[in-house]
Structure formats: C-alpha cells, structure tokens
Design a protein around this motif. Structure first.
Motif, PDB file in Angstrom:
ATOM      1  N   ALA A 105     -12.515  -5.827  19.543  1.00 35.00           N
ATOM      2  CA  ALA A 105     -13.213  -6.557  18.499  1.00 35.00           C
ATOM      3  C   ALA A 105     -13.755  -5.600  17.448  1.00 35.00           C
ATOM      4  N   THR A 106     -14.059  -6.163  16.295  1.00 36.90           N
ATOM      5  CA  THR A 106     -14.571  -5.337  15.202  1.00 36.90           C
ATOM      6  C   THR A 106     -16.072  -5.167  15.287  1.00 36.90           C
ATOM      7  N   ASN A 107     -16.798  -6.178  15.740  1.00 40.91           N
ATOM      8  CA  ASN A 107     -18.255  -6.146  15.680  1.00 40.91           C
ATOM      9  C   ASN A 107     -18.854  -5.384  16.858  1.00 40.91           C
ATOM     10  N   LEU A 108     -18.365  -4.162  17.008  1.00 33.63           N
ATOM     11  CA  LEU A 108     -18.914  -3.293  18.042  1.00 33.63           C
ATOM     12  C   LEU A 108     -20.019  -2.486  17.387  1.00 33.63           C
ATOM     13  N   ARG A 109     -21.255  -2.780  17.689  1.00 27.60           N
ATOM     14  CA  ARG A 109     -22.358  -2.141  16.968  1.00 27.60           C
ATOM     15  C   ARG A 109     -23.267  -1.310  17.846  1.00 27.60           C
ATOM     16  N   ARG A 110     -23.007  -1.235  19.125  1.00 27.48           N
ATOM     17  CA  ARG A 110     -23.815  -0.411  20.008  1.00 27.48           C
ATOM     18  C   ARG A 110     -23.115   0.932  20.227  1.00 27.48           C
ATOM     19  N   PRO A 111     -23.879   2.027  20.273  1.00 27.62           N
ATOM     20  CA  PRO A 111     -23.247   3.312  20.587  1.00 27.62           C
ATOM     21  C   PRO A 111     -22.472   3.266  21.903  1.00 27.62           C
ATOM     22  N   SER A 112     -22.943   2.462  22.852  1.00 28.71           N
ATOM     23  CA  SER A 112     -22.279   2.398  24.153  1.00 28.71           C
ATOM     24  C   SER A 112     -20.929   1.684  24.086  1.00 28.71           C
ATOM     25  N   ASP A 113     -20.654   1.007  22.964  1.00 30.63           N
ATOM     26  CA  ASP A 113     -19.344   0.377  22.774  1.00 30.63           C
ATOM     27  C   ASP A 113     -18.258   1.392  22.448  1.00 30.63           C
ATOM     28  N   TYR A 114     -18.668   2.612  22.114  1.00 34.20           N
ATOM     29  CA  TYR A 114     -17.729   3.633  21.659  1.00 34.20           C
ATOM     30  C   TYR A 114     -17.647   4.780  22.657  1.00 34.20           C
ATOM     31  N   ASN A 115     -16.455   5.308  22.812  1.00 33.37           N
ATOM     32  CA  ASN A 115     -16.237   6.334  23.812  1.00 33.37           C
ATOM     33  C   ASN A 115     -15.996   7.725  23.235  1.00 33.37           C
ATOM     34  N   TYR A 116     -15.503   7.769  22.012  1.00 36.14           N
ATOM     35  CA  TYR A 116     -15.163   9.051  21.397  1.00 36.14           C
ATOM     36  C   TYR A 116     -15.948   9.201  20.098  1.00 36.14           C
ATOM     37  N   TRP A 117     -16.466  10.415  19.885  1.00 40.75           N
ATOM     38  CA  TRP A 117     -17.334  10.691  18.754  1.00 40.75           C
ATOM     39  C   TRP A 117     -16.931  11.979  18.063  1.00 40.75           C
ATOM     40  N   GLY A 118     -17.142  12.009  16.757  1.00 39.19           N
ATOM     41  CA  GLY A 118     -16.988  13.252  16.031  1.00 39.19           C
ATOM     42  C   GLY A 118     -18.235  14.095  16.144  1.00 39.19           C
ATOM     43  N   GLN A 119     -18.209  15.248  15.474  1.00 35.12           N
ATOM     44  CA  GLN A 119     -19.336  16.181  15.561  1.00 35.12           C
ATOM     45  C   GLN A 119     -20.435  15.838  14.570  1.00 35.12           C
ATOM     46  N   GLY A 120     -20.120  14.981  13.618  1.00 31.57           N
ATOM     47  CA  GLY A 120     -21.105  14.550  12.636  1.00 31.57           C
ATOM     48  C   GLY A 120     -21.065  15.361  11.357  1.00 31.57           C
ATOM     49  N   THR A 121     -21.512  14.734  10.278  1.00 31.32           N
ATOM     50  CA  THR A 121     -21.626  15.404   8.991  1.00 31.32           C
ATOM     51  C   THR A 121     -22.967  15.030   8.369  1.00 31.32           C
ATOM     52  N   GLN A 122     -23.675  16.024   7.847  1.00 32.77           N
ATOM     53  CA  GLN A 122     -25.028  15.810   7.331  1.00 32.77           C
ATOM     54  C   GLN A 122     -24.980  15.205   5.930  1.00 32.77           C
ATOM     55  N   VAL A 123     -25.751  14.157   5.732  1.00 29.60           N
ATOM     56  CA  VAL A 123     -25.953  13.567   4.417  1.00 29.60           C
ATOM     57  C   VAL A 123     -27.441  13.652   4.096  1.00 29.60           C
ATOM     58  N   THR A 124     -27.754  14.280   2.982  1.00 31.95           N
ATOM     59  CA  THR A 124     -29.142  14.415   2.550  1.00 31.95           C
ATOM     60  C   THR A 124     -29.280  13.831   1.150  1.00 31.95           C
ATOM     61  N   VAL A 125     -30.194  12.881   1.004  1.00 31.86           N
ATOM     62  CA  VAL A 125     -30.422  12.228  -0.281  1.00 31.86           C
ATOM     63  C   VAL A 125     -31.815  12.608  -0.757  1.00 31.86           C
ATOM     64  N   SER A 126     -31.874  13.274  -1.883  1.00 30.82           N
ATOM     65  CA  SER A 126     -33.158  13.706  -2.425  1.00 30.82           C
ATOM     66  C   SER A 126     -33.704  12.650  -3.384  1.00 30.82           C
ATOM     67  N   SER A 127     -35.022  12.588  -3.446  1.00 24.26           N
ATOM     68  CA  SER A 127     -35.672  11.585  -4.316  1.00 24.26           C
ATOM     69  C   SER A 127     -35.929  12.131  -5.707  1.00 24.26           C
TER      70      SER A 127
END
Length: 127
Positions: A105-127
């Motif tokens: 299904a598409t509406n998988l919104r819990r982290p536990s619904d997912y098994n594989y993850w990337g390492q992440g990328t930082q997003v910083t928004v300045s005011s």
C-alpha cells in the motif's frame, strides 16, 4: 542487498526550494513503495510523503501538503522530494525508505512499515 543513497540536502533561506534525490539499488525498484521521513534534533522520526510502486498513488503528511511533491523515475531507480516554500521548522535530516514487501500500500506512514533506510541528508532552513 538493498541500498538507498540520498542527496540534495543543504542550507537554504526560508521560502526557498530544494530537491532531494534517493537512488536505490539491489532489487527491482518499480515494485516497491518509497517513502520520505525526517528527524529533527530531539524529535522522533516523522513521515513526510510516500509514493506507490505504480507512481499513481501519493500520500503526504498534512504539514507538507501543497509545498512538497514526491515523485519517482522507475527507469532511474530514483525517488525525489521537491520541497518548496521551505520553513525553518522543516530543518531536519531527511531519509528515504522502502518496505520489504513488494506491491504494498501507499499510505505507509509509520517508520516500522519500512525495512530499508538511507543514511539521510541534512536540510537546514534559515530564517
């Protein structure tokens, strides 16, 4: 072995835009739902958006509706997150993820619904 590699994060001023990419490898990309999550310091990881294996279905957290767009290019095994009208509260590490089960299904919104993850990328928004 499934691998997910995010890119495209950075520093941007409020009101600006960024496009995140997540390149997948290790299995047939077009069979799997893909999701984006984010995690700010001291907070739990939260759902941002997901897109179905068929490309047709998309699902968003309320706080990004109308500002973020998820898309995928199955020929390139890549999922994207276009982020517009960024706010300082969007500052976080953004992760892409995918479940173990194909044609899910598409509406998988819990982290536990997912098994594989990337390492992440930082997003910083300045005011």
């Amino acid at each position: 072995q499934v691998q997910l590699v995010e890119s495209g994060g950075g520093l941007v001023q409020a009101g600006g835009s960024l496009r995140l990419s997540c390149a997948a490898s290790g299995r047939t990309f077009s069979r799997y739902t893909m999701g984006w999550f984010r995690q700010a310091p001291g907070k739990e990881r939260e759902f941002v958006a997901a897109i179905s294996w068929s490309v047709i279905g998309t699902y968003y957290a309320d706080f990004v509706k109308g500002r973020f767009t998820i898309s995928r290019d199955n020929a390139k095994s890549t999922v994207y997150l276009q982020m517009n009208s960024l706010k300082p509260e969007d500052t976080a590490v953004y992760y892409c993820a995918t479940p173990h089960t194909s044609y899910s299904a598409t509406n998988l919104r819990r982290p536990s619904d997912y098994n594989y993850w990337g390492q992440g990328t930082q997003v910083t928004v300045s005011s």
